[in-house]
Design an enzyme around this catalytic site. Structure first.
Site, PDB file in Angstrom:
ATOM      1  N   ASP A  46      11.439  19.210  -6.695  1.00 21.72           N
ATOM      2  CA  ASP A  46      11.051  20.470  -7.316  1.00 21.72           C
ATOM      3  C   ASP A  46       9.650  20.899  -6.890  1.00 21.72           C
ATOM      4  O   ASP A  46       8.786  20.057  -6.630  1.00 21.72           O
ATOM      5  CB  ASP A  46      11.036  20.333  -8.847  1.00 21.72           C
ATOM      6  CG  ASP A  46      12.417  20.200  -9.455  1.00 21.72           C
ATOM      7  OD1 ASP A  46      13.410  20.168  -8.698  1.00 21.72           O
ATOM      8  OD2 ASP A  46      12.500  20.119 -10.691  1.00 21.72           O
ATOM      9  N   ASP A  47       9.440  22.210  -6.855  1.00 22.03           N
ATOM     10  CA  ASP A  47       8.124  22.856  -6.826  1.00 22.03           C
ATOM     11  C   ASP A  47       7.566  23.183  -5.452  1.00 22.03           C
ATOM     12  O   ASP A  47       6.546  23.857  -5.353  1.00 22.03           O
ATOM     13  CB  ASP A  47       7.060  22.055  -7.596  1.00 22.03           C
ATOM     14  CG  ASP A  47       7.377  21.925  -9.077  1.00 22.03           C
ATOM     15  OD1 ASP A  47       8.343  22.562  -9.539  1.00 22.03           O
ATOM     16  OD2 ASP A  47       6.663  21.170  -9.759  1.00 22.03           O
ATOM     17  N   TYR A  78      10.599  22.861 -15.765  1.00 21.55           N
ATOM     18  CA  TYR A  78      10.427  22.013 -16.953  1.00 21.55           C
ATOM     19  C   TYR A  78      11.763  21.635 -17.607  1.00 21.55           C
ATOM     20  O   TYR A  78      11.777  20.966 -18.632  1.00 21.55           O
ATOM     21  CB  TYR A  78       9.530  22.680 -18.008  1.00 21.55           C
ATOM     22  CG  TYR A  78       8.240  23.224 -17.485  1.00 21.55           C
ATOM     23  CD1 TYR A  78       7.145  22.396 -17.275  1.00 21.55           C
ATOM     24  CD2 TYR A  78       8.104  24.589 -17.184  1.00 21.55           C
ATOM     25  CE1 TYR A  78       5.937  22.905 -16.786  1.00 21.55           C
ATOM     26  CE2 TYR A  78       6.919  25.094 -16.688  1.00 21.55           C
ATOM     27  CZ  TYR A  78       5.840  24.247 -16.500  1.00 21.55           C
ATOM     28  OH  TYR A  78       4.651  24.755 -16.012  1.00 21.55           O
ATOM     29  N   HIS A  91       7.474  29.606 -11.363  1.00 18.99           N
ATOM     30  CA  HIS A  91       7.585  28.392 -12.192  1.00 18.99           C
ATOM     31  C   HIS A  91       7.473  28.730 -13.687  1.00 18.99           C
ATOM     32  O   HIS A  91       6.658  28.151 -14.422  1.00 18.99           O
ATOM     33  CB  HIS A  91       6.522  27.368 -11.795  1.00 18.99           C
ATOM     34  CG  HIS A  91       6.915  25.949 -12.125  1.00 18.99           C
ATOM     35  ND1 HIS A  91       6.419  25.270 -13.216  1.00 18.99           N
ATOM     36  CD2 HIS A  91       7.757  25.089 -11.502  1.00 18.99           C
ATOM     37  CE1 HIS A  91       6.931  24.046 -13.255  1.00 18.99           C
ATOM     38  NE2 HIS A  91       7.746  23.911 -12.218  1.00 18.99           N
ATOM     39  N   HIS A 151      14.012  27.973  -8.067  1.00 17.55           N
ATOM     40  CA  HIS A 151      13.221  27.355  -9.144  1.00 17.55           C
ATOM     41  C   HIS A 151      12.280  28.392  -9.778  1.00 17.55           C
ATOM     42  O   HIS A 151      11.222  28.034 -10.292  1.00 17.55           O
ATOM     43  CB  HIS A 151      12.438  26.177  -8.565  1.00 17.55           C
ATOM     44  CG  HIS A 151      11.975  25.150  -9.560  1.00 17.55           C
ATOM     45  ND1 HIS A 151      12.788  24.641 -10.553  1.00 17.55           N
ATOM     46  CD2 HIS A 151      10.776  24.525  -9.713  1.00 17.55           C
ATOM     47  CE1 HIS A 151      12.109  23.743 -11.267  1.00 17.55           C
ATOM     48  NE2 HIS A 151      10.884  23.667 -10.776  1.00 17.55           N
ATOM     49  N   HIS A 171       9.095  15.413  -7.262  1.00 17.53           N
ATOM     50  CA  HIS A 171       8.389  16.682  -7.075  1.00 17.53           C
ATOM     51  C   HIS A 171       7.601  16.641  -5.767  1.00 17.53           C
ATOM     52  O   HIS A 171       6.832  15.705  -5.545  1.00 17.53           O
ATOM     53  CB  HIS A 171       7.422  16.942  -8.232  1.00 17.53           C
ATOM     54  CG  HIS A 171       8.112  17.163  -9.537  1.00 17.53           C
ATOM     55  ND1 HIS A 171       8.626  16.122 -10.288  1.00 17.53           N
ATOM     56  CD2 HIS A 171       8.396  18.304 -10.223  1.00 17.53           C
ATOM     57  CE1 HIS A 171       9.202  16.612 -11.385  1.00 17.53           C
ATOM     58  NE2 HIS A 171       9.066  17.928 -11.362  1.00 17.53           N
TER      59      HIS A 171
END
Length: 205
Positions: A33-34, A119, A88, A84, A175
């Site tokens: 993620d991210d 999250y 965020h 995503h 991540h």
């Protein structure tokens, strides 16, 4: 506060979300993620390539817009791409219309039927509206959280979080972020080495 293993209660409350996959084969699903960002995403890609593994990257649209060459590398090397949100956003604290617009802005870059809420926090109303926009959309959660984002966690504990909870069909979260990098550098190659030795294969979502 976070749980390494997703509780059954959450899976019951959000039955339309994807928490894990088939448990019949020794297959797991690595997700990141991210990203994409320089250095960290490139480290992940180099590590995956060295182990001949594929993964699914849930990308922040703003990062894709800033680092298009790294994003292209993700696709060229055969990894799956997921949305995503563009910035965020935390679904619980964002009104539905803002959340959907942010999803759509990211979708201009990702063009994916995979979505992971940042999250892991999303309202049922947001799930419904997202699926109205894209009936093929799969909202992907997880059942193993590495905890690499936790600056109080040792790299060794991050590694243990994954190997102690991974079972057939597990969706595992790492991540590709600067915050996670110290733990990721240690845990990712160690996890890949261990799971491969246990006979696991790595599929994309």
């Amino acid at each position: 506060m976070y749980l390494v293993k997703s509780p059954l209660l959450l899976k019951w409350y959000y039955p339309s979300l994807v928490w894990n996959k088939s448990r019949h084969d020794k297959v797991v699903y690595l997700t990141f993620d991210d990203g994409p960002i320089p250095v960290v995403t490139e480290f992940v890609l180099n590590t995956l390539k060295s182990f001949n593994c594929k993964a699914t990257f849930f990308c922040i649209g703003d990062n894709v817009s800033k680092h298009p060459q790294i994003f292209e590398r993700l696709k060229i090397e055969g990894h799956a791409i997921g949305n995503h949100t563009f910035n965020h956003l935390k679904g619980w604290k964002t009104d539905d219309s803002t959340y959907l617009e942010n999803f759509k802005k990211c979708q201009e870059y990702t063009q994916s039927h995979l979505f992971r809420p940042p999250y892991g926090r999303i309202k049922k109303s947001q799930v419904k509206k997202l699926k109205a926009i894209d009936p093929q959309l799969n909202v992907i959660m997880w059942d193993v959280l590495s905890g690499d984002f936790d600056i109080g966690l040792t790299p060794e504990k991050c590694y243990r979080n994954v190997i102690n909870h991974t079972r057939n069909g597990a969706i595992i979260v790492f991540h590709d972020s600067l915050k996670a990098f110290e733990r990721l550098q240690y845990a990712l190659p160690a996890v890949l080495k261990y799971l491969i030795a246990q006979g696991y294969q790595f599929n994309i979502l």
